[in-house]
Design an enzyme around this catalytic site. Structure first.
Site, mmCIF file in Angstrom:
data_model
loop_
_atom_site.group_PDB
_atom_site.id
_atom_site.type_symbol
_atom_site.label_atom_id
_atom_site.label_comp_id
_atom_site.label_asym_id
_atom_site.label_seq_id
_atom_site.Cartn_x
_atom_site.Cartn_y
_atom_site.Cartn_z
ATOM 1 N N HIS A 19 0.846 -1.208 0.000
ATOM 2 C CA HIS A 19 0.000 0.000 0.000
ATOM 3 C C HIS A 19 0.878 1.254 0.000
ATOM 4 O O HIS A 19 0.592 2.222 -0.692
ATOM 5 C CB HIS A 19 -0.857 0.060 1.269
ATOM 6 C CG HIS A 19 -1.915 -0.986 1.369
ATOM 7 N ND1 HIS A 19 -1.921 -1.961 2.343
ATOM 8 C CD2 HIS A 19 -3.038 -1.198 0.627
ATOM 9 C CE1 HIS A 19 -2.993 -2.717 2.201
ATOM 10 N NE2 HIS A 19 -3.685 -2.294 1.176
ATOM 11 N N GLN A 24 -9.865 -7.340 -10.128
ATOM 12 C CA GLN A 24 -10.459 -6.118 -9.568
ATOM 13 C C GLN A 24 -10.010 -4.891 -10.368
ATOM 14 O O GLN A 24 -10.804 -4.023 -10.728
ATOM 15 C CB GLN A 24 -10.047 -5.977 -8.105
ATOM 16 C CG GLN A 24 -10.303 -4.608 -7.507
ATOM 17 C CD GLN A 24 -10.028 -4.562 -6.014
ATOM 18 O OE1 GLN A 24 -10.807 -5.055 -5.233
ATOM 19 N NE2 GLN A 24 -8.914 -3.948 -5.613
HETATM 20 O O1 PAF Z 1 -8.562 -3.880 -2.855
HETATM 21 C C1 PAF Z 1 -9.155 -3.464 -1.843
HETATM 22 O O2 PAF Z 1 -8.555 -3.230 -0.780
HETATM 23 C C2 PAF Z 1 -10.669 -3.248 -1.878
HETATM 24 O O3 PAF Z 1 -11.291 -4.218 -2.656
HETATM 25 C C3 PAF Z 1 -11.066 -1.831 -2.318
HETATM 26 C C4 PAF Z 1 -10.640 -1.532 -3.746
HETATM 27 C C5 PAF Z 1 -10.460 -0.809 -1.376
HETATM 28 C C6 PAF Z 1 -12.598 -1.679 -2.277
HETATM 29 O O4 PAF Z 1 -13.100 -1.897 -1.004
#
Ligand code: PAF
Length: 306
Positions: free
Chosen positions: A41, A179
């Site tokens: 992150h 995603q």
């Molecule tokens: O990847 C993640 O942490 C989650 O799926 C997100 C994109 C923050 C959506 O809740």
């Protein structure tokens, strides 16, 4: 609105929108997260500074992307530790958006979920929310097959965040490959004025892709989970040396992981953008896998650009 030495914490979605509107003359990058931040992150957040003048990080464990049978209640979180970690990012962050009222629409009657198929923790909690963004084809396979409410919840919460924060750019880790592609397609199809940036997977020194769920692996499971990256790298090398048959490449991955004691949810070789399964590699593909080690489900992938 609490002030910190670096950035501010906003917990109210209306205040978040007011802030974003007041900053319109600057470009804004959004990094959506569910917290329990790791170095993956932090790299993503650092990268965000290369794309915009202001950086907003959202921290929100989204109940609409978890089915009641999934791990919402045990999903790790430590907001104070997250704040401390954010303070170590060069350039810091301008806003930490930690909403308490994302799905709060005022007076709502609880929804009766009886008899409804594929209900998320959000509906079960009786929020009254009933509008969903679905990226119909891309969400069908792989993680969407094993987690039927997952991508609907992700696309919807990301759409809400985009409407509230109004970012110019949003960054997503490519570890969550499906995603990332789904969000990219949603933005294209619904004309969100947001540029989507996919950021390379960040791995620990031993090769395990960083994930908030890794802390739930026992030391032995963690050791076994190294078979994931090992098997993906082996398959990639085999492809680069001319093995283009996807069944053979998949077998390499499956055998290595099963030998280590992992229980495979899926292993698929798909075209990078359409996520359509391929039998023979003729264009850039990605191997996507999801594996259980004990009670922890890990996902990972590797791109093969031939
Ligand atoms: O990847 C993640 O942490 C989650 O799926 C997100 C994109 C923050 C959506 O809740």
């Amino acid at each position: 609105m609490a002030r910190r030495s670096q950035g501010i914490i906003i917990t109210d979605k209306y205040q978040m929108r007011t802030w974003a509107r007041s900053m319109r003359h600057n470009s804004i990058a959004l990094v959506p997260t569910m917290g329990f931040l790791h170095d993956g992150h932090l790299s993503l957040i650092q990268e965000a500074h290369n794309h915009a003048q202001l950086v907003v990080v959202s921290i929100y464990v989204n109940p609409s992307q978890f089915a009641p049978s999934e791990d919402l209640s045990t999903y790790p979180s430590d907001f104070d530790a997250d704040i401390r970690k954010l303070m170590t990012v060069p350039g810091g962050v301008d806003v930490i958006f930690h909403p308490h009222n994302l799905y709060d629409y005022g007076v709502e009657s609880a929804m009766d979920c009886a008899g409804m198929a594929n209900v998320s923790c959000l509906e079960e909690s009786g929020s009254g929310h009933e509008t969903w963004v679905r990226v119909e084809r891309l969400e069908k396979g792989m993680c969407g097959r094993s987690r039927p409410v997952f991508f609907r919840g992700v696309a919807t919460v990301v759409a809400k965040l985009f409407n509230i924060v109004d970012p110019d750019v949003a960054l997503f880790g490519k570890k969550d490959y499906q995603q990332w592609r789904i969000i990219d397609r949603m933005v294209r199809d619904l004309d969100f004025p947001v540029k989507i940036v996919g950021f390379e997977i960040v791995r620990d020194a031993d090769g395990l892709a960083m994930s908030s769920r890794n802390v739930r692996l026992s030391p032995i499971e963690r050791q076994k989970a190294l078979s994931i990256n090992r098997s993906l790298s082996k398959a990639k090398s085999a492809a680069e040396q001319g093995e283009l048959n996807c069944k053979s490449l998949k077998n390499l991955v499956v055998d290595e992981i099963q030998e280590a004691g992992g229980e495979l949810d899926y292993a698929e070789i798909v075209e990078q953008k359409s996520l359509e399964a391929v039998e023979e590699i003729k264009s850039p593909v990605v191997i996507l896998i999801a594996v259980w080690f004990g009670k922890v489900r890990l996902i990972d992938n590797i791109e093969i650009n031939i």
